[in-house]
Design an enzyme around this catalytic site. Structure first.
Site, PDB file in Angstrom:
ATOM      1  N   GLY A  60       6.536 -47.838 -63.609  1.00 24.23           N
ATOM      2  CA  GLY A  60       5.902 -47.628 -62.323  1.00 24.23           C
ATOM      3  C   GLY A  60       4.688 -46.732 -62.486  1.00 24.23           C
ATOM      4  O   GLY A  60       4.635 -45.915 -63.407  1.00 24.23           O
ATOM      5  N   GLN A  65      -1.554 -40.826 -59.636  1.00 23.99           N
ATOM      6  CA  GLN A  65      -1.462 -40.530 -61.068  1.00 23.99           C
ATOM      7  C   GLN A  65      -2.746 -40.876 -61.823  1.00 23.99           C
ATOM      8  O   GLN A  65      -2.925 -40.435 -62.955  1.00 23.99           O
ATOM      9  CB  GLN A  65      -0.286 -41.274 -61.699  1.00 23.99           C
ATOM     10  CG  GLN A  65       1.063 -40.744 -61.251  1.00 23.99           C
ATOM     11  CD  GLN A  65       2.179 -41.509 -61.915  1.00 23.99           C
ATOM     12  OE1 GLN A  65       2.603 -42.548 -61.426  1.00 23.99           O
ATOM     13  NE2 GLN A  65       2.639 -41.002 -63.048  1.00 23.99           N
ATOM     14  N   CYS A 110       8.219 -39.300 -66.659  1.00 20.63           N
ATOM     15  CA  CYS A 110       7.043 -39.620 -65.846  1.00 20.63           C
ATOM     16  C   CYS A 110       5.822 -39.648 -66.758  1.00 20.63           C
ATOM     17  O   CYS A 110       5.695 -38.805 -67.653  1.00 20.63           O
ATOM     18  CB  CYS A 110       6.892 -38.538 -64.773  1.00 20.63           C
ATOM     19  SG  CYS A 110       5.484 -38.782 -63.679  1.00 20.63           S
ATOM     20  N   LEU A 111       4.946 -40.604 -66.517  1.00 20.99           N
ATOM     21  CA  LEU A 111       3.715 -40.698 -67.307  1.00 20.99           C
ATOM     22  C   LEU A 111       2.823 -39.468 -67.117  1.00 20.99           C
ATOM     23  O   LEU A 111       2.001 -39.166 -67.973  1.00 20.99           O
ATOM     24  CB  LEU A 111       2.942 -41.971 -66.932  1.00 20.99           C
ATOM     25  CG  LEU A 111       3.622 -43.281 -67.329  1.00 20.99           C
ATOM     26  CD1 LEU A 111       2.939 -44.466 -66.650  1.00 20.99           C
ATOM     27  CD2 LEU A 111       3.640 -43.451 -68.836  1.00 20.99           C
ATOM     28  N   HIS A 154      10.982 -42.873 -57.057  1.00 21.42           N
ATOM     29  CA  HIS A 154      10.165 -42.014 -57.924  1.00 21.42           C
ATOM     30  C   HIS A 154       8.680 -42.193 -57.576  1.00 21.42           C
ATOM     31  O   HIS A 154       7.948 -41.209 -57.412  1.00 21.42           O
ATOM     32  CB  HIS A 154      10.430 -42.382 -59.392  1.00 21.42           C
ATOM     33  CG  HIS A 154       9.614 -41.609 -60.375  1.00 21.42           C
ATOM     34  ND1 HIS A 154      10.174 -40.668 -61.222  1.00 21.42           N
ATOM     35  CD2 HIS A 154       8.292 -41.633 -60.676  1.00 21.42           C
ATOM     36  CE1 HIS A 154       9.220 -40.156 -61.989  1.00 21.42           C
ATOM     37  NE2 HIS A 154       8.068 -40.726 -61.681  1.00 21.42           N
ATOM     38  N   GLU A 155       8.249 -43.454 -57.460  1.00 19.85           N
ATOM     39  CA  GLU A 155       6.831 -43.716 -57.160  1.00 19.85           C
ATOM     40  C   GLU A 155       6.472 -43.284 -55.739  1.00 19.85           C
ATOM     41  O   GLU A 155       5.386 -42.743 -55.510  1.00 19.85           O
ATOM     42  CB  GLU A 155       6.499 -45.191 -57.381  1.00 19.85           C
ATOM     43  CG  GLU A 155       6.690 -45.668 -58.815  1.00 19.85           C
ATOM     44  CD  GLU A 155       6.037 -44.788 -59.877  1.00 19.85           C
ATOM     45  OE1 GLU A 155       4.944 -44.249 -59.648  1.00 19.85           O
ATOM     46  OE2 GLU A 155       6.635 -44.625 -60.955  1.00 19.85           O
ATOM     47  N   HIS A 158       5.564 -39.732 -55.559  1.00 20.71           N
ATOM     48  CA  HIS A 158       4.185 -39.427 -55.974  1.00 20.71           C
ATOM     49  C   HIS A 158       3.215 -39.514 -54.792  1.00 20.71           C
ATOM     50  O   HIS A 158       2.236 -38.777 -54.740  1.00 20.71           O
ATOM     51  CB  HIS A 158       3.710 -40.379 -57.077  1.00 20.71           C
ATOM     52  CG  HIS A 158       4.154 -40.001 -58.453  1.00 20.71           C
ATOM     53  ND1 HIS A 158       3.879 -38.767 -59.009  1.00 20.71           N
ATOM     54  CD2 HIS A 158       4.839 -40.692 -59.387  1.00 20.71           C
ATOM     55  CE1 HIS A 158       4.383 -38.710 -60.226  1.00 20.71           C
ATOM     56  NE2 HIS A 158       4.980 -39.880 -60.482  1.00 20.71           N
TER      57      HIS A 158
END
Length: 185
Positions: A60, A65, A110-111, A154-155, A158
């Site tokens: 995701g 991000q 997480c990225l 999770h997304e 953000h």
């Protein structure tokens, strides 16, 4: 093409902001951003391309991000039954959810976070979502459970300036409520 250098890391102020609603139908610029985000996820899961471009695998990616404070994210993952979840969601909202909780047994990553954060992140086990899907250019209603539900939440976090580790119990990072559902990933 989005590379790891384009992904903002924890500490960047955009990750703590509430992202802005997006007007639909989407502008050409927003469509291009979504296509690039999707391309990143697909490339990041390809062993040759991820090695060639030094990409961390992701399932995701949210617009904040990549330093774009808009309510958009993409998901690209397969569940245990090899069903592909490929969505580009705009202005997503949870319209209902279970009381029951679930968590990833390996914890979340997480990225935008370059470190291991030990602990369980409790999420709703099931969610119903409404959003504008940029791929079909239609409003969609999705019912998700298991890994897809966790990734969606999770997304969505953000877009609201929340990081996954904000959900970890500070006193007891591995505390689990009764009947929480373990999800393997």
């Amino acid at each position: 093409m989005i590379l790891m250098k384009d992904i903002v890391r924890e500490g960047h102020p955009v990750l703590r902001q509430v992202a802005h609603e997006v007007k639909t139908p989407l502008t050409e610029q927003d469509i291009n951003i979504i296509k690039e985000m999707q391309e990143f996820l697909i490339n990041s899961q390809d062993p040759e391309l991820s090695e060639k471009y030094d990409l961390r695998a992701g399932v995701g990616l949210a617009a904040p991000q990549i330093n774009i404070p808009k309510r958009m994210f993409v998901i690209y993952l397969e569940d245990d039954d090899e069903r592909l979840y490929q969505y580009a969601l705009v202005n997503p909202k949870i319209v209902s959810h279970s009381v029951e909780k679930s968590y990833l047994t390996s914890g979340e990553g997480c990225l935008s976070v370059d470190r291991d954060v030990p602990g369980y992140v409790l999420r709703h086990a099931r969610v119903t979502i409404k959003a504008y899907d940029a791929l079909s250019e239609k409003e969609v209603k999705l019912r998700l459970k298991g890994l897809p539900a966790i990734v969606f939440q999770h997304e969505l976090d953000h877009l609201n300036g929340v990081m996954f580790y904000d959900h970890i119990n500070k006193e007891n990072p591995f505390h689990l409520p009764e009947n929480a559902i373990a999800v393997e990933n």
